[in-house]
Design a protein around this motif. Structure first.
Motif, PDB file in Angstrom:
ATOM      1  N   ILE A 289      -1.021   8.068  -7.558  1.00 46.62           N
ATOM      2  CA  ILE A 289      -1.042   9.618  -7.520  1.00 46.62           C
ATOM      3  C   ILE A 289      -0.179  10.156  -8.683  1.00 46.62           C
ATOM      4  O   ILE A 289      -0.695  10.960  -9.596  1.00 46.62           O
TER       5      ILE A 289
ATOM      6  N   THR B 128      -4.913  -3.702 -10.410  1.00 49.60           N
ATOM      7  CA  THR B 128      -4.653  -3.937  -9.041  1.00 49.60           C
ATOM      8  C   THR B 128      -4.434  -5.460  -8.602  1.00 49.60           C
ATOM      9  O   THR B 128      -3.818  -5.756  -7.670  1.00 49.60           O
TER      10      THR B 128
ATOM     11  N   LEU C 277     -10.546  10.399  -2.981  1.00 50.97           N
ATOM     12  CA  LEU C 277      -9.984  11.375  -2.123  1.00 50.97           C
ATOM     13  C   LEU C 277      -8.924  12.538  -2.742  1.00 50.97           C
ATOM     14  O   LEU C 277      -8.393  12.306  -3.799  1.00 50.97           O
TER      15      LEU C 277
ATOM     16  N   LEU D 231       0.905  -1.172   0.173  1.00 49.98           N
ATOM     17  CA  LEU D 231       0.011   0.135   0.183  1.00 49.98           C
ATOM     18  C   LEU D 231       0.775   1.287  -0.092  1.00 49.98           C
ATOM     19  O   LEU D 231       0.788   2.241  -0.819  1.00 49.98           O
TER      20      LEU D 231
ATOM     21  N   GLN E 235     -11.015   4.091  -3.215  1.00 49.26           N
ATOM     22  CA  GLN E 235     -10.988   5.071  -1.980  1.00 49.26           C
ATOM     23  C   GLN E 235      -9.925   6.074  -2.265  1.00 49.26           C
ATOM     24  O   GLN E 235     -10.290   7.253  -2.015  1.00 49.26           O
ATOM     25  N   TRP E 236      -8.841   5.752  -2.888  1.00 48.71           N
ATOM     26  CA  TRP E 236      -7.810   6.464  -3.074  1.00 48.71           C
ATOM     27  C   TRP E 236      -8.244   7.755  -4.337  1.00 48.71           C
ATOM     28  O   TRP E 236      -7.973   8.836  -4.160  1.00 48.71           O
ATOM     29  N   LEU E 237      -8.919   7.087  -5.347  1.00 48.11           N
ATOM     30  CA  LEU E 237      -9.308   8.016  -6.189  1.00 48.11           C
ATOM     31  C   LEU E 237     -10.591   9.029  -5.953  1.00 48.11           C
ATOM     32  O   LEU E 237     -10.590   9.891  -6.382  1.00 48.11           O
TER      33      LEU E 237
ATOM     34  N   HIS F  40       0.068   3.788  -3.410  1.00 51.16           N
ATOM     35  CA  HIS F  40      -0.412   5.079  -3.258  1.00 51.16           C
ATOM     36  C   HIS F  40       0.350   6.140  -4.041  1.00 51.16           C
ATOM     37  O   HIS F  40      -0.286   6.743  -5.002  1.00 51.16           O
TER      38      HIS F  40
ATOM     39  N   GLN G 158      -8.676  -0.724  -2.002  1.00 46.26           N
ATOM     40  CA  GLN G 158      -8.182   0.334  -1.774  1.00 46.26           C
ATOM     41  C   GLN G 158      -7.962   1.689  -2.684  1.00 46.26           C
ATOM     42  O   GLN G 158      -8.375   2.783  -2.585  1.00 46.26           O
ATOM     43  N   VAL G 159      -7.689   1.172  -3.816  1.00 47.99           N
ATOM     44  CA  VAL G 159      -7.482   2.138  -5.189  1.00 47.99           C
ATOM     45  C   VAL G 159      -8.837   3.070  -5.427  1.00 47.99           C
ATOM     46  O   VAL G 159      -8.497   4.157  -5.550  1.00 47.99           O
TER      47      VAL G 159
END
Length: 193
Positions: A115, A133, A162, A107, A158-160, A111, A155-156
């Motif tokens: 980005i 992924t 934010l 992770l 969720q990151w996208l 991340h 997780q990907v």
């Protein structure tokens, strides 16, 4: 300026109990709080818990996950792009302009790579990119706390959602089988202004 948040009925009852037991510093009681506006809230749906005896076998096929699966959540997400293009995207008719493979990354590694890839792709004017992924491990490790299959897969998205990526991403959807299926995501980027 933000409106002040009203107290819930439980918070108000707790506050009233605390206020009754305290002695004011200046010798006079504070004015009571105004009653919050009543809202017609539907009663929460509660399903009866089935009875269970020690030693009884459990139906292992029954899902007891409180959070819907990633596929269910993405299917319920609104379509933010052109419907015709979205249909082509779901059928695998649009070809991604670039791809990022996160296989084997932790992770902490994935991340910053995500980005950098998304922001760089938007800078280059790309519209559709593919992030791979992987589907994740196929079994639980047997520990006391169950683990989700495919940490990066969960997780990907969720990151996208934010910052700083939320401003660059227009639509996220699972990829078509020919581009990786449930182990990859199409990410449709906003045009840079």
């Amino acid at each position: 300026m933000r409106r002040p948040r009203n107290l819930s009925a439980e918070e108000r009852a707790l506050w009233d109990r605390v206020a009754e037991r305290t002695t004011p510093m200046n010798g006079r009681r504070a004015d009571p709080l105004p009653e919050p506006p009543k809202k017609d809230m539907p009663a929460p749906r509660t399903e009866p818990i089935p009875s269970f005896r020690v030693g009884e076998t459990v139906n292992g096929r029954e899902r007891r996950d409180v959070l819907p699966g990633i596929a269910d959540r993405m299917a319920e997400a609104p379509v933010n792009m052109d419907r015709k293009s979205f249909g082509k995207l779901k059928r695998g008719k649009l070809k991604p302009e670039a791809r990022l493979d996160l296989h084997g990354m932790t992770l902490a590694e994935a991340h910053p790579a995500l980005i950098s890839f998304i922001m760089g792709s938007q800078q280059m004017g790309r519209r559709l990119v593919l992030v791979i992924t992987g589907k994740g491990k196929d079994r639980d490790d047997g520990g006391p706390i169950p683990t989700r299959l495919g940490v990066l897969r969960h997780q990907v998205p969720q990151w996208l959602a934010l910052p700083p990526l939320v401003g660059a991403v227009l639509q996220v959807t699972p990829a078509h089988l020919k581009h990786g299926g449930h182990g990859a995501y199409y990410i449709y980027l906003r045009r840079q202004r």
